[in-house]
Each structure stands twice: as structure tokens, then as C-alpha cells.
Design a protein around this motif. Structure first.
Motif, PDB file in Angstrom:
ATOM      1  N   LYS A   7       0.839  -1.198   0.000  1.00  0.00           N
ATOM      2  CA  LYS A   7       0.000   0.000   0.000  1.00  0.00           C
ATOM      3  C   LYS A   7       0.877   1.252   0.000  1.00  0.00           C
ATOM      4  CE  LYS A   7      -3.591   2.367   2.618  1.00  0.00           C
ATOM      5  NZ  LYS A   7      -4.319   2.446   3.879  1.00  0.00           N
ATOM      6  N   ARG A   8       1.938   1.234   0.804  1.00  0.00           N
ATOM      7  CA  ARG A   8       2.847   2.381   0.861  1.00  0.00           C
ATOM      8  C   ARG A   8       3.515   2.612  -0.493  1.00  0.00           C
ATOM      9  NH1 ARG A   8       7.355   1.170   4.631  1.00  0.00           N
ATOM     10  NH2 ARG A   8       8.197   0.162   2.795  1.00  0.00           N
ATOM     11  N   ALA A   9       3.918   1.552  -1.157  1.00  0.00           N
ATOM     12  CA  ALA A   9       4.565   1.674  -2.465  1.00  0.00           C
ATOM     13  C   ALA A   9       3.626   2.341  -3.463  1.00  0.00           C
ATOM     14  CB  ALA A   9       5.001   0.301  -2.976  1.00  0.00           C
ATOM     15  N   VAL A  10       2.368   1.953  -3.456  1.00  0.00           N
ATOM     16  CA  VAL A  10       1.384   2.551  -4.366  1.00  0.00           C
ATOM     17  C   VAL A  10       1.148   4.010  -3.993  1.00  0.00           C
ATOM     18  CG1 VAL A  10      -1.028   2.486  -5.114  1.00  0.00           C
ATOM     19  CG2 VAL A  10       0.282   0.361  -4.934  1.00  0.00           C
ATOM     20  N   GLY A  13       4.090   6.066  -5.084  1.00  0.00           N
ATOM     21  CA  GLY A  13       4.070   6.216  -6.541  1.00  0.00           C
ATOM     22  C   GLY A  13       3.056   7.248  -6.989  1.00  0.00           C
ATOM     23  N   GLU A  14       1.864   7.181  -6.432  1.00  0.00           N
ATOM     24  CA  GLU A  14       0.819   8.140  -6.792  1.00  0.00           C
ATOM     25  C   GLU A  14       1.226   9.560  -6.404  1.00  0.00           C
ATOM     26  OE1 GLU A  14      -2.554   6.465  -4.789  1.00  0.00           O
ATOM     27  OE2 GLU A  14      -3.029   5.127  -6.468  1.00  0.00           O
ATOM     28  N   TYR A  15       1.847   9.703  -5.235  1.00  0.00           N
ATOM     29  CA  TYR A  15       2.283  11.021  -4.778  1.00  0.00           C
ATOM     30  C   TYR A  15       3.346  11.595  -5.717  1.00  0.00           C
ATOM     31  CZ  TYR A  15       4.222  14.698  -1.847  1.00  0.00           C
ATOM     32  OH  TYR A  15       4.667  15.910  -1.375  1.00  0.00           O
ATOM     33  N   ILE A  16       4.305  10.772  -6.088  1.00  0.00           N
ATOM     34  CA  ILE A  16       5.383  11.223  -6.969  1.00  0.00           C
ATOM     35  C   ILE A  16       4.826  11.658  -8.318  1.00  0.00           C
ATOM     36  CG2 ILE A  16       7.389  10.431  -8.290  1.00  0.00           C
ATOM     37  CD1 ILE A  16       8.189   8.808  -5.775  1.00  0.00           C
ATOM     38  N   VAL A  17       3.915  10.894  -8.874  1.00  0.00           N
ATOM     39  CA  VAL A  17       3.336  11.232 -10.176  1.00  0.00           C
ATOM     40  C   VAL A  17       2.471  12.487 -10.075  1.00  0.00           C
ATOM     41  CG1 VAL A  17       1.735  10.462 -11.968  1.00  0.00           C
ATOM     42  CG2 VAL A  17       3.437   8.879 -11.067  1.00  0.00           C
ATOM     43  N   LEU A  18       1.630  12.554  -9.065  1.00  0.00           N
ATOM     44  CA  LEU A  18       0.708  13.675  -8.914  1.00  0.00           C
ATOM     45  C   LEU A  18       1.443  14.998  -8.695  1.00  0.00           C
ATOM     46  CD1 LEU A  18      -2.256  14.606  -8.683  1.00  0.00           C
ATOM     47  CD2 LEU A  18      -2.106  14.137  -6.239  1.00  0.00           C
ATOM     48  N   LYS A  39      13.387   2.048  -3.043  1.00  0.00           N
ATOM     49  CA  LYS A  39      13.119   0.609  -3.173  1.00  0.00           C
ATOM     50  C   LYS A  39      11.642   0.363  -3.477  1.00  0.00           C
ATOM     51  CE  LYS A  39      13.970  -3.867  -1.182  1.00  0.00           C
ATOM     52  NZ  LYS A  39      14.721  -4.607  -0.188  1.00  0.00           N
ATOM     53  N   ASP A  40      10.766   1.096  -2.809  1.00  0.00           N
ATOM     54  CA  ASP A  40       9.326   0.924  -3.024  1.00  0.00           C
ATOM     55  C   ASP A  40       8.933   1.235  -4.471  1.00  0.00           C
ATOM     56  OD1 ASP A  40       8.848   0.085  -0.452  1.00  0.00           O
ATOM     57  OD2 ASP A  40       7.861   1.931   0.202  1.00  0.00           O
ATOM     58  N   VAL A  41       9.454   2.332  -5.010  1.00  0.00           N
ATOM     59  CA  VAL A  41       8.994   2.755  -6.343  1.00  0.00           C
ATOM     60  C   VAL A  41       9.785   2.143  -7.493  1.00  0.00           C
ATOM     61  CG1 VAL A  41       7.971   4.899  -5.491  1.00  0.00           C
ATOM     62  CG2 VAL A  41      10.304   4.932  -6.387  1.00  0.00           C
ATOM     63  N   THR A  42      10.934   1.522  -7.203  1.00  0.00           N
ATOM     64  CA  THR A  42      11.680   0.886  -8.283  1.00  0.00           C
ATOM     65  C   THR A  42      11.560  -0.626  -8.281  1.00  0.00           C
ATOM     66  OG1 THR A  42      13.727   0.870  -6.993  1.00  0.00           O
ATOM     67  CG2 THR A  42      13.375   2.739  -8.482  1.00  0.00           C
ATOM     68  N   ILE A  48       3.705  -4.654  -8.351  1.00  0.00           N
ATOM     69  CA  ILE A  48       2.337  -4.391  -7.893  1.00  0.00           C
ATOM     70  C   ILE A  48       1.487  -3.739  -8.978  1.00  0.00           C
ATOM     71  CG2 ILE A  48       0.961  -3.122  -6.199  1.00  0.00           C
ATOM     72  CD1 ILE A  48       3.479  -3.237  -4.360  1.00  0.00           C
ATOM     73  N   ASP A  49       1.995  -2.645  -9.572  1.00  0.00           N
ATOM     74  CA  ASP A  49       1.224  -1.862 -10.540  1.00  0.00           C
ATOM     75  C   ASP A  49       2.158  -1.376 -11.642  1.00  0.00           C
ATOM     76  OD1 ASP A  49      -0.285   0.001 -11.950  1.00  0.00           O
ATOM     77  OD2 ASP A  49      -1.244   0.829 -10.165  1.00  0.00           O
ATOM     78  N   ARG A  50       2.232  -2.118 -12.712  1.00  0.00           N
ATOM     79  CA  ARG A  50       3.184  -1.842 -13.788  1.00  0.00           C
ATOM     80  C   ARG A  50       2.946  -0.479 -14.449  1.00  0.00           C
ATOM     81  NH1 ARG A  50       8.136  -3.096 -15.359  1.00  0.00           N
ATOM     82  NH2 ARG A  50       8.342  -3.400 -17.571  1.00  0.00           N
ATOM     83  N   GLN A  51       1.683  -0.095 -14.634  1.00  0.00           N
ATOM     84  CA  GLN A  51       1.380   1.193 -15.272  1.00  0.00           C
ATOM     85  C   GLN A  51       1.849   2.366 -14.405  1.00  0.00           C
ATOM     86  OE1 GLN A  51       0.280   1.654 -18.365  1.00  0.00           O
ATOM     87  NE2 GLN A  51       0.370  -0.568 -18.604  1.00  0.00           N
ATOM     88  N   LEU A  52       1.566   2.297 -13.119  1.00  0.00           N
ATOM     89  CA  LEU A  52       2.005   3.351 -12.202  1.00  0.00           C
ATOM     90  C   LEU A  52       3.525   3.383 -12.148  1.00  0.00           C
ATOM     91  CD1 LEU A  52       1.362   5.569 -10.175  1.00  0.00           C
ATOM     92  CD2 LEU A  52       1.114   3.796  -8.414  1.00  0.00           C
ATOM     93  N   TYR A  53       4.142   2.219 -12.145  1.00  0.00           N
ATOM     94  CA  TYR A  53       5.600   2.123 -12.142  1.00  0.00           C
ATOM     95  C   TYR A  53       6.195   2.896 -13.323  1.00  0.00           C
ATOM     96  CZ  TYR A  53      10.188   0.043 -13.034  1.00  0.00           C
ATOM     97  OH  TYR A  53      11.513  -0.141 -13.307  1.00  0.00           O
ATOM     98  N   LYS A  54       5.629   2.720 -14.500  1.00  0.00           N
ATOM     99  CA  LYS A  54       6.133   3.404 -15.694  1.00  0.00           C
ATOM    100  C   LYS A  54       5.992   4.919 -15.571  1.00  0.00           C
ATOM    101  CE  LYS A  54       5.344  -0.398 -18.902  1.00  0.00           C
ATOM    102  NZ  LYS A  54       4.581  -0.879 -20.061  1.00  0.00           N
TER     103      LYS A  54
END
Length: 87
Positions: A7-10, A13-18, A39-42, A48-54
């Protein structure tokens, strides 16, 4: 415990993108280390979520490309402050 990390990784990721945030800014916001964010985002987010990762990787690449510019500006500002204090 496993669900919390995912959950933290997601959320990171959302925070970084937003916010187009840096790893350092995300770490400060979430109260974790830069190493944990990285580590969480890479590693974890890719599983967990390939689209968010990209999306996150695109933001991190832009941040990396601009890092030397931000560092130079910070150094310039530092010496301008020091010069102001002397006068």
C-alpha cells in the motif's frame, strides 16, 4: 505486514506522479527514508502496478536530468546569501 508495504509503495508512486515530486520530497512527506522510497517505487511497485511504475519512472528520469541544475542553483544561492551577510 506485507499489505502495508504494498500500500505504501502505491501511495508513494501516486504522490510522486501527482506532485512530480523527488524521492527526497516523497520521503519527507511520508516520514520514511530515501532508500525506502527508492526501493518501493523501483522494485516493489514494478511487481504491484506496472502502469504506475512506468509513470513514476518518467518523473524520476526528469528529476535525475534536472538534478545538476538544481544543485548548481542551490550552490549559487548559498554563496549569494554568504555575500549578503558580509555586506
Amino acid at each position: 505486514m506485507k499489505g502495508i508495504v504494498e500500500k505504501r509503495a502505491v501511495e508513494l508512486g501516486e504522490y510522486i506522479v501527482l506532485h512530480k515530486a523527488t524521492v527526497r520530497a516523497a520521503a519527507k512527506k511520508f516520514g520514511v527514508s530515501k532508500s525506502t522510497v527508492h526501493k518501493d517505487v523501483t522494485k516493489r511497485l514494478e511487481q504491484i502496478d506496472r502502469q504506475l511504475y512506468k509513470k513514476v519512472q518518467k518523473v524520476l528520469q526528469v528529476n535525475k536530468a534536472q538534478r545538476h541544475i538544481r544543485g548548481g542553483l542551490a550552490t549559487k544561492a548559498k554563496y549569494e546569501r554568504l555575500n549578503q551577510q558580509k555586506v
